[in-house]
Design a protein around this motif. Structure first.
Motif, PDB file in Angstrom:
ATOM      1  N   ALA A 184       0.809  -1.200   0.000  1.00 27.29           N
ATOM      2  CA  ALA A 184       0.000   0.000   0.000  1.00 27.29           C
ATOM      3  C   ALA A 184       0.851   1.262   0.000  1.00 27.29           C
ATOM      4  CB  ALA A 184      -0.918   0.005   1.221  1.00 27.29           C
ATOM      5  N   LEU A 185       0.324   2.292  -0.671  1.00 24.67           N
ATOM      6  CA  LEU A 185       0.936   3.605  -0.685  1.00 24.67           C
ATOM      7  C   LEU A 185      -0.063   4.590  -0.098  1.00 24.67           C
ATOM      8  CD1 LEU A 185       2.405   3.581  -4.303  1.00 24.67           C
ATOM      9  CD2 LEU A 185       3.590   3.010  -2.192  1.00 24.67           C
ATOM     10  N   VAL A 186       0.408   5.493   0.748  1.00 25.51           N
ATOM     11  CA  VAL A 186      -0.468   6.453   1.421  1.00 25.51           C
ATOM     12  C   VAL A 186      -0.164   7.847   0.894  1.00 25.51           C
ATOM     13  CG1 VAL A 186      -1.160   7.438   3.625  1.00 25.51           C
ATOM     14  CG2 VAL A 186      -0.582   5.020   3.484  1.00 25.51           C
ATOM     15  N   HIS A 187      -1.178   8.476   0.301  1.00 22.90           N
ATOM     16  CA  HIS A 187      -0.993   9.804  -0.284  1.00 22.90           C
ATOM     17  C   HIS A 187      -1.449  10.920   0.652  1.00 22.90           C
ATOM     18  CE1 HIS A 187       0.038   8.250  -4.321  1.00 22.90           C
ATOM     19  NE2 HIS A 187      -0.753   7.252  -3.975  1.00 22.90           N
ATOM     20  N   GLY A 188      -2.039  10.578   1.771  1.00 26.49           N
ATOM     21  CA  GLY A 188      -2.482  11.598   2.712  1.00 26.49           C
ATOM     22  C   GLY A 188      -3.189  10.957   3.887  1.00 26.49           C
ATOM     23  N   THR A 189      -3.229  11.655   5.015  1.00 25.47           N
ATOM     24  CA  THR A 189      -3.902  11.159   6.203  1.00 25.47           C
ATOM     25  C   THR A 189      -5.136  12.019   6.442  1.00 25.47           C
ATOM     26  OG1 THR A 189      -1.827  10.414   7.163  1.00 25.47           O
ATOM     27  CG2 THR A 189      -3.669  10.730   8.667  1.00 25.47           C
ATOM     28  N   PRO A 190      -6.325  11.418   6.564  1.00 23.77           N
ATOM     29  CA  PRO A 190      -7.540  12.228   6.730  1.00 23.77           C
ATOM     30  C   PRO A 190      -7.566  12.932   8.076  1.00 23.77           C
ATOM     31  CG  PRO A 190      -8.039   9.904   7.031  1.00 23.77           C
ATOM     32  CD  PRO A 190      -6.612   9.983   6.565  1.00 23.77           C
ATOM     33  N   ASP A 191      -8.236  14.071   8.121  1.00 27.78           N
ATOM     34  CA  ASP A 191      -8.428  14.777   9.383  1.00 27.78           C
ATOM     35  C   ASP A 191      -9.918  15.080   9.538  1.00 27.78           C
ATOM     36  OD1 ASP A 191      -8.726  16.748   7.493  1.00 27.78           O
ATOM     37  OD2 ASP A 191      -7.014  17.939   8.148  1.00 27.78           O
ATOM     38  N   ARG A 192     -10.251  16.135  10.243  1.00 36.93           N
ATOM     39  CA  ARG A 192     -11.639  16.541  10.498  1.00 36.93           C
ATOM     40  C   ARG A 192     -12.463  15.411  11.100  1.00 36.93           C
ATOM     41  NH1 ARG A 192     -13.237  21.553   9.037  1.00 36.93           N
ATOM     42  NH2 ARG A 192     -14.632  21.066  10.798  1.00 36.93           N
ATOM     43  N   GLU A 193     -11.887  14.782  12.127  1.00 36.16           N
ATOM     44  CA  GLU A 193     -12.645  13.780  12.865  1.00 36.16           C
ATOM     45  C   GLU A 193     -13.943  14.362  13.410  1.00 36.16           C
ATOM     46  OE1 GLU A 193      -9.444  14.460  13.511  1.00 36.16           O
ATOM     47  OE2 GLU A 193      -8.307  12.609  13.153  1.00 36.16           O
ATOM     48  N   ASP A 194     -13.934  15.672  13.707  1.00 37.16           N
ATOM     49  CA  ASP A 194     -15.126  16.299  14.278  1.00 37.16           C
ATOM     50  C   ASP A 194     -16.331  16.177  13.352  1.00 37.16           C
ATOM     51  OD1 ASP A 194     -13.657  17.973  12.546  1.00 37.16           O
ATOM     52  OD2 ASP A 194     -14.579  19.775  13.373  1.00 37.16           O
ATOM     53  N   LEU A 195     -16.114  16.326  12.046  1.00 37.22           N
ATOM     54  CA  LEU A 195     -17.221  16.225  11.101  1.00 37.22           C
ATOM     55  C   LEU A 195     -17.747  14.797  11.023  1.00 37.22           C
ATOM     56  CD1 LEU A 195     -15.903  18.469   8.187  1.00 37.22           C
ATOM     57  CD2 LEU A 195     -17.392  19.099  10.105  1.00 37.22           C
ATOM     58  N   VAL A 196     -16.836  13.838  11.017  1.00 37.65           N
ATOM     59  CA  VAL A 196     -17.233  12.435  10.958  1.00 37.65           C
ATOM     60  C   VAL A 196     -18.053  12.070  12.189  1.00 37.65           C
ATOM     61  CG1 VAL A 196     -16.381  10.057  10.907  1.00 37.65           C
ATOM     62  CG2 VAL A 196     -15.200  11.836   9.598  1.00 37.65           C
ATOM     63  N   ILE A 197     -17.602  12.488  13.349  1.00 39.89           N
ATOM     64  CA  ILE A 197     -18.255  12.105  14.600  1.00 39.89           C
ATOM     65  C   ILE A 197     -19.586  12.825  14.755  1.00 39.89           C
ATOM     66  CG2 ILE A 197     -17.962  12.133  17.108  1.00 39.89           C
ATOM     67  CD1 ILE A 197     -14.890  11.777  16.489  1.00 39.89           C
ATOM     68  N   ALA A 198     -19.685  14.065  14.282  1.00 38.40           N
ATOM     69  CA  ALA A 198     -20.970  14.765  14.294  1.00 38.40           C
ATOM     70  C   ALA A 198     -21.986  14.053  13.409  1.00 38.40           C
ATOM     71  CB  ALA A 198     -20.778  16.207  13.839  1.00 38.40           C
ATOM     72  N   ARG A 199     -21.551  13.594  12.232  1.00 36.22           N
ATOM     73  CA  ARG A 199     -22.470  12.876  11.341  1.00 36.22           C
ATOM     74  C   ARG A 199     -23.028  11.614  11.995  1.00 36.22           C
ATOM     75  NH1 ARG A 199     -18.697  14.156   7.094  1.00 36.22           N
ATOM     76  NH2 ARG A 199     -17.712  12.087   7.244  1.00 36.22           N
ATOM     77  N   ALA A 200     -22.226  11.002  12.865  1.00 34.98           N
ATOM     78  CA  ALA A 200     -22.660   9.765  13.523  1.00 34.98           C
ATOM     79  C   ALA A 200     -23.724  10.010  14.584  1.00 34.98           C
ATOM     80  CB  ALA A 200     -21.457   9.061  14.143  1.00 34.98           C
ATOM     81  N   GLY A 201     -23.885  11.267  15.043  1.00 39.44           N
ATOM     82  CA  GLY A 201     -24.919  11.580  16.014  1.00 39.44           C
ATOM     83  C   GLY A 201     -24.430  11.928  17.401  1.00 39.44           C
ATOM     84  N   PHE A 202     -23.133  12.156  17.571  1.00 40.84           N
ATOM     85  CA  PHE A 202     -22.594  12.540  18.867  1.00 40.84           C
ATOM     86  C   PHE A 202     -22.849  14.022  19.145  1.00 40.84           C
ATOM     87  CE2 PHE A 202     -20.259   8.664  18.060  1.00 40.84           C
ATOM     88  CZ  PHE A 202     -20.110   8.099  19.313  1.00 40.84           C
ATOM     89  N   GLY A 203     -22.726  14.382  20.424  1.00 45.74           N
ATOM     90  CA  GLY A 203     -22.861  15.766  20.835  1.00 45.74           C
ATOM     91  C   GLY A 203     -21.615  16.570  20.542  1.00 45.74           C
ATOM     92  N   PRO A 204     -21.568  17.835  20.996  1.00 48.41           N
ATOM     93  CA  PRO A 204     -20.430  18.713  20.717  1.00 48.41           C
ATOM     94  C   PRO A 204     -19.154  18.228  21.398  1.00 48.41           C
ATOM     95  CG  PRO A 204     -21.919  19.748  22.291  1.00 48.41           C
ATOM     96  CD  PRO A 204     -22.617  18.527  21.790  1.00 48.41           C
ATOM     97  N   VAL A 205     -18.030  18.666  20.856  1.00 45.66           N
ATOM     98  CA  VAL A 205     -16.735  18.217  21.349  1.00 45.66           C
ATOM     99  C   VAL A 205     -16.360  18.940  22.642  1.00 45.66           C
ATOM    100  CG1 VAL A 205     -15.405  19.912  20.015  1.00 45.66           C
ATOM    101  CG2 VAL A 205     -14.351  17.719  20.659  1.00 45.66           C
ATOM    102  N   GLU A 206     -15.668  18.215  23.502  1.00 47.21           N
ATOM    103  CA  GLU A 206     -15.066  18.766  24.723  1.00 47.21           C
ATOM    104  C   GLU A 206     -13.560  18.529  24.599  1.00 47.21           C
ATOM    105  OE1 GLU A 206     -14.772  17.078  29.272  1.00 47.21           O
ATOM    106  OE2 GLU A 206     -16.711  16.970  28.252  1.00 47.21           O
ATOM    107  N   ARG A 207     -12.764  19.558  24.796  1.00 45.49           N
ATOM    108  CA  ARG A 207     -11.333  19.459  24.513  1.00 45.49           C
ATOM    109  C   ARG A 207     -10.520  19.715  25.774  1.00 45.49           C
ATOM    110  NH1 ARG A 207      -7.490  23.358  22.668  1.00 45.49           N
ATOM    111  NH2 ARG A 207      -5.850  22.463  21.350  1.00 45.49           N
ATOM    112  N   HIS A 208      -9.489  18.880  25.967  1.00 42.49           N
ATOM    113  CA  HIS A 208      -8.554  19.033  27.084  1.00 42.49           C
ATOM    114  C   HIS A 208      -7.135  18.949  26.539  1.00 42.49           C
ATOM    115  CE1 HIS A 208     -11.756  18.322  30.118  1.00 42.49           C
ATOM    116  NE2 HIS A 208     -12.258  17.547  29.155  1.00 42.49           N
TER     117      HIS A 208
END
Length: 282
Positions: A184-208
């Motif tokens: 396998a060759l990797v051309h990039g690593t995805p980000d924006r986990e916040d958008l993925v997790i919001a689509r799944a139905g979770f509440g707002p993010v809490e950051r520490h």
């Protein structure tokens, strides 16, 4: 998943023995910070997806009734079991499986943790599954080194490891595009986990953010271990050129190190992001 990549069981093949020595640890007190944020009180269950050799799961185990580590690499889990025995952790169990195999009959959890592993998964599918595996109010947790840390506060007592030169050496052996798995060759690593997790139905993010910054000494052996702990320079990728690569790597490190002290690095701060399952959702 990373662009153009499909899962390959050889992703971290041969890396388990190097992982704990090669990787810088998360910030001191990350486990206490997470336990406080989640209100963990010794009850409930925690699942660590892509747990590797137990870097996160083992310090978290004392805050829950049962800690379950899931990883597709059997060597990683063997190392995790060894570390659990060494540390006297008796409430951990280990499951050989991919995130995409969830729920895998594992039951309900108070928290499901991904420590720099979520990007290797089919993220929308896995986030939706995790939502159903959590108890109401349970938490999806993402742990990583802090992105965009503040400027370094001052000079180090020894040179930093020559990571750019190491990556150039790896590319010289394996090609210009980052490898991850046997073919396998990797051309990039995805980000924006916040958008993925919001689509799944979770509440707002809490950051520490858990501070760190201590200076740690790093030997040539530590940096060799770091190199072989990575998916894009795992030992198996070099085939019959592995000994040649390690010889060149050690020569590079001898040239770059301070004569007496080797290398130095600052421990990075740890970022913890938490998304909750809505209380009213079964």
């Amino acid at each position: 998943m990373p662009d153009g990549w499909q899962w390959d069981r050889t992703l971290f093949q041969g890396s388990a023995a190097y992982y704990e020595r090669g990787r810088l640890p998360y910030a001191p007190r990350f486990a206490e910070t997470l336990a406080t944020a989640l209100g963990l009180d010794g009850r409930g269950r925690l699942l660590d997806v892509g747990c590797g050799p137990g870097i996160v799961l083992l310090p978290m185990a004392r805050f829950v009734t049962e800690a379950v580590g899931l990883d597709p690499d059997e060597d990683m889990l063997t190392e995790a079991q060894r570390q659990a025995g060494r540390r006297g952790v008796t409430n951990a169990r280990w499951v050989v499986a991919r995130a995409e195999d969830l729920p895998a009959g594992l039951g309900e959890f108070r928290a499901v943790v991904f420590a720099q592993s979520f990007h290797w998964t089919d993220r929308d599918r896995v986030a939706a599954t995790v939502l159903e595996m959590l108890e109401p109010g349970g938490a999806f947790v993402h742990i990583s080194d802090l992105k965009d840390p503040p400027a370094d506060p001052g000079p180090l007592p020894s040179p930093e490891p020559p990571y750019d030169r190491i990556r150039d050496l790896v590319r010289g052996y394996l090609g210009p595009v980052r490898r991850a798995g046997q073919g396998a060759l990797v051309h990039g690593t995805p980000d924006r986990e916040d958008l993925v997790i919001a689509r799944a139905g979770f509440g707002p993010v809490e950051r520490h953010v858990v501070p760190a910054g201590d200076v740690v000494d790093r030997s040539a052996d530590d940096i060799v271990a770091w190199t072989f702990s990575r998916s894009d320079s795992a030992p198996h990728l070099f085939g019959d050129r592995l000994a040649d690569f390690e010889r060149e790597l050690r020569a590079l490190l001898r040239q770059a190190a301070a004569p007496e002290s080797g290398f130095a690095e600052r421990l990075p701060a740890t970022e913890i992001r938490i998304w909750r399952k809505p209380q009213g959702r079964a």
